[in-house]
Design a protein around this motif. Structure first.
Motif, short mmCIF file in Angstrom:
data_model
loop_
_atom_site.label_atom_id
_atom_site.label_comp_id
_atom_site.label_asym_id
_atom_site.label_seq_id
_atom_site.Cartn_x
_atom_site.Cartn_y
_atom_site.Cartn_z
N CYS A 162 111.30 39.21 -2.26
CA CYS A 162 112.14 38.86 -1.11
C CYS A 162 111.43 39.10 0.22
O CYS A 162 111.96 38.74 1.27
N GLY A 163 110.26 39.74 0.17
CA GLY A 163 109.56 40.10 1.39
C GLY A 163 109.99 41.43 1.95
O GLY A 163 109.57 41.80 3.06
N THR A 164 110.79 42.17 1.20
CA THR A 164 111.33 43.44 1.67
C THR A 164 110.42 44.59 1.26
O THR A 164 110.15 44.77 0.07
N PRO A 165 109.94 45.40 2.21
CA PRO A 165 109.07 46.53 1.86
C PRO A 165 109.83 47.60 1.09
O PRO A 165 111.06 47.73 1.21
N THR A 166 109.10 48.39 0.32
CA THR A 166 109.66 49.50 -0.44
C THR A 166 109.09 50.81 0.06
O THR A 166 107.88 50.93 0.27
N ILE A 167 109.97 51.78 0.25
CA ILE A 167 109.55 53.15 0.55
C ILE A 167 109.80 53.95 -0.73
O ILE A 167 110.94 54.15 -1.13
N ASP A 175 100.06 50.67 -0.59
CA ASP A 175 100.50 51.48 0.55
C ASP A 175 100.04 50.86 1.87
O ASP A 175 98.86 50.55 2.04
N GLY A 176 100.99 50.67 2.78
CA GLY A 176 100.69 50.07 4.06
C GLY A 176 100.69 48.56 4.05
O GLY A 176 100.47 47.93 5.09
N VAL A 177 100.94 47.95 2.88
CA VAL A 177 100.98 46.49 2.77
C VAL A 177 102.34 46.04 2.27
O VAL A 177 103.08 45.34 2.98
N SER A 178 102.68 46.41 1.03
CA SER A 178 103.99 46.03 0.48
C SER A 178 105.02 47.14 0.63
O SER A 178 106.16 46.99 0.19
N GLY A 179 104.63 48.22 1.24
CA GLY A 179 105.55 49.34 1.47
C GLY A 179 104.78 50.60 1.78
O GLY A 179 103.59 50.55 2.12
N PHE A 180 105.46 51.73 1.65
CA PHE A 180 104.83 53.02 1.89
C PHE A 180 105.08 53.93 0.70
O PHE A 180 106.20 53.99 0.17
N VAL A 181 104.04 54.63 0.27
CA VAL A 181 104.14 55.61 -0.80
C VAL A 181 104.19 56.99 -0.14
O VAL A 181 103.26 57.36 0.60
N VAL A 182 105.26 57.73 -0.40
CA VAL A 182 105.49 59.00 0.30
C VAL A 182 105.62 60.15 -0.70
O VAL A 182 105.87 59.95 -1.89
N ARG A 183 105.48 61.38 -0.17
CA ARG A 183 105.53 62.57 -1.03
C ARG A 183 106.83 63.34 -0.91
O ARG A 183 107.17 64.10 -1.80
N ASP A 184 107.56 63.16 0.20
CA ASP A 184 108.78 63.93 0.38
C ASP A 184 109.71 63.20 1.35
O ASP A 184 109.38 62.11 1.85
N ARG A 212 116.40 46.14 5.51
CA ARG A 212 115.19 46.50 6.25
C ARG A 212 114.13 47.03 5.29
O ARG A 212 112.94 46.75 5.45
N ALA A 213 114.56 47.79 4.30
CA ALA A 213 113.64 48.33 3.30
C ALA A 213 114.42 48.75 2.07
O ALA A 213 115.62 49.05 2.13
N LEU A 214 113.75 48.74 0.93
CA LEU A 214 114.29 49.32 -0.30
C LEU A 214 113.84 50.76 -0.38
O LEU A 214 112.66 51.07 -0.17
N LEU A 215 114.77 51.67 -0.72
CA LEU A 215 114.42 53.06 -0.98
C LEU A 215 114.28 53.26 -2.49
O LEU A 215 115.17 52.88 -3.26
N PHE A 216 113.17 53.86 -2.88
CA PHE A 216 112.89 54.12 -4.29
C PHE A 216 112.46 55.59 -4.42
O PHE A 216 111.31 55.90 -4.70
N PRO A 217 113.43 56.52 -4.22
CA PRO A 217 113.09 57.94 -4.10
C PRO A 217 113.10 58.69 -5.43
O PRO A 217 113.70 59.74 -5.59
N ILE A 218 112.42 58.15 -6.42
CA ILE A 218 112.52 58.64 -7.79
C ILE A 218 111.93 60.04 -7.96
O ILE A 218 111.09 60.49 -7.17
N ASP A 219 112.34 60.70 -9.05
CA ASP A 219 111.87 62.04 -9.37
C ASP A 219 111.60 62.11 -10.88
O ASP A 219 112.06 63.02 -11.56
#
Length: 370
Positions: A270-275, A288-297, A248-255
């Motif tokens: 692959c057409g898979t969005p990234t969070i 952001d809002g196109v190929s995935g979402f960029v988040v802060r926490d 459903r989505a790739l998680l990329f929760p880097i620090d």
């Protein structure tokens, strides 16, 4: 042009399993050959390429149990490069800084792509000393900690368009984590995001020796305590297409200040969005809002999981095709090659011209600087 690509020896080109730098070197090499250039690849002997291969060790060092120190093999590779340097118009290094002491005699046809993090304290005095040599960054953010140096350009990574097929309707209802088990990649965040979202999480990642303790003490217990988490281990290219394409989505929760994050554009293909967490290059790679979402926490990541189905997977793929193909990457590198002093002189000579202060023989014209 006659181009030498000098790759790290940790993995073959392309890697069998995990490996970012060697993968990009392989894709770039093949595309340069396709575009008609005469390319020689200095890499491990088990590499697969249509270029001329100069084997610098029998097999990839990481997968050779007989190798305990990679440095001697890289030094032998550099000696082979030095011996053959006159055979090339361009020498493109991808091995960070090991080659710098040998560059003085042919520095006008050398460029180095920096693939790693540059915020380490030991790097600033090094690059301050060798500031003249041209460098390529793989994101603009990667440059931020560096002293003044000779940047030749920023070139984002690219993938062959047919490498990872587009999946319009994923078969799996899970979140994916792909890469490496390490503190800066934050698989613990991925586990928490999946648990709070009520979705399964599949983790496909390698564990380096340096991170074995982190796995044993922190991540393995988390996996054991969360029945929704499935640890798969390292996967190959064929498995990657299925793993990413059906998520459903790739998680990329880097620090950490990620220089690029190749997995983000692999998912995009692959057409898979990234969070992805807002660190390093993430805002440059993800629209952001196109190929995935960029988040802060984590709270924003959980909310993004709920909204991810609103993204158009065809548009995710189109973003990849527009921004992150190997054809675009190779074109941008060729333009950088053409601006190297030695190549520029050769181009001018072939046109019967000369650069200011340089004769058509390539020698300095002293009368021009009187």
């Amino acid at each position: 042009m006659k181009i030498a690509q000098i790759a790290p020896l940790a993995e073959r080109c392309p890697p069998r399993l995990y490996g970012g730098t060697e993968r990009i070197v392989a894709y770039l090499t093949e595309e340069l050959v396709r575009q008609g250039h005469d390319v020689t690849l200095f890499a491990s002997g088990d590499s697969k390429t249509s270029a001329r291969l100069v084997p610098c060790c029998d097999v990839a060092l990481r997968l050779n149990p007989a190798v305990s120190d990679p440095l001697p093999y890289h030094m032998m590779m550099l000696e082979e490069v030095r011996r053959r340097a006159d055979d090339f118009d361009v020498l493109h290094f991808h091995i960070d800084l090991l080659h710098y002491p040998m560059l003085a005699s042919f520095s006008d046809k050398v460029v180095t792509t920096l693939h790693g993090r540059l915020d380490l304290a030991d790097l600033k005095p090094f690059y301050s000393m060798f500031w003249r040599y041209p460098l390529v960054s793989i994101s603009n953010e990667q440059r931020r900690p560096m002293p003044p140096v000779n940047w030749a350009g920023t070139v984002y990574h690219g993938l062959p368009q047919d490498l990872l097929p587009f999946t319009a309707k994923p078969k799996g209802d899970y979140l994916a984590f792909l890469g490496r088990i390490s503190p800066e990649k934050r698989p613990d965040r991925a586990i928490e995001i999946a648990a709070r979202s009520g979705l399964p999480l599949k983790i496909a990642a390698k564990i380096d020796k340096a991170d074995q303790g982190y796995w044993d003490d922190f991540i393995s217990p988390l996996v054991a305590n969360h029945p929704n988490v499935d640890f798969i281990g390292e996967i190959n290219e064929h498995q990657k297409a299925d793993f990413l394409g059906n998520a459903r989505a790739l998680l990329f929760p880097i620090d950490w200040p990620e220089p690029f994050g190749l997995v983000m554009i692999e998912a995009m293909a692959c057409g898979t969005p990234t969070i992805a967490f807002r660190c390093g290059s993430v805002p440059e790679v993800i629209d952001d809002g196109v190929s995935g979402f960029v988040v802060r926490d984590i709270d924003e990541a959980v909310d993004a999981v709920r909204r991810v189905d609103s993204l158009d997977r065809a548009r995710v793929r189109a973003t990849f095709e527009d921004r992150f193909t190997v054809e675009r990457m190779a074109r941008e590198y060729v333009e950088i090659y053409r601006n190297l002093p030695s190549v520029r002189r050769a181009i001018l000579r072939s046109a019967g011209l000369s650069a200011p202060g340089v004769s058509t023989s390539g020698q300095m014209d002293l009368s021009a600087v009187a």
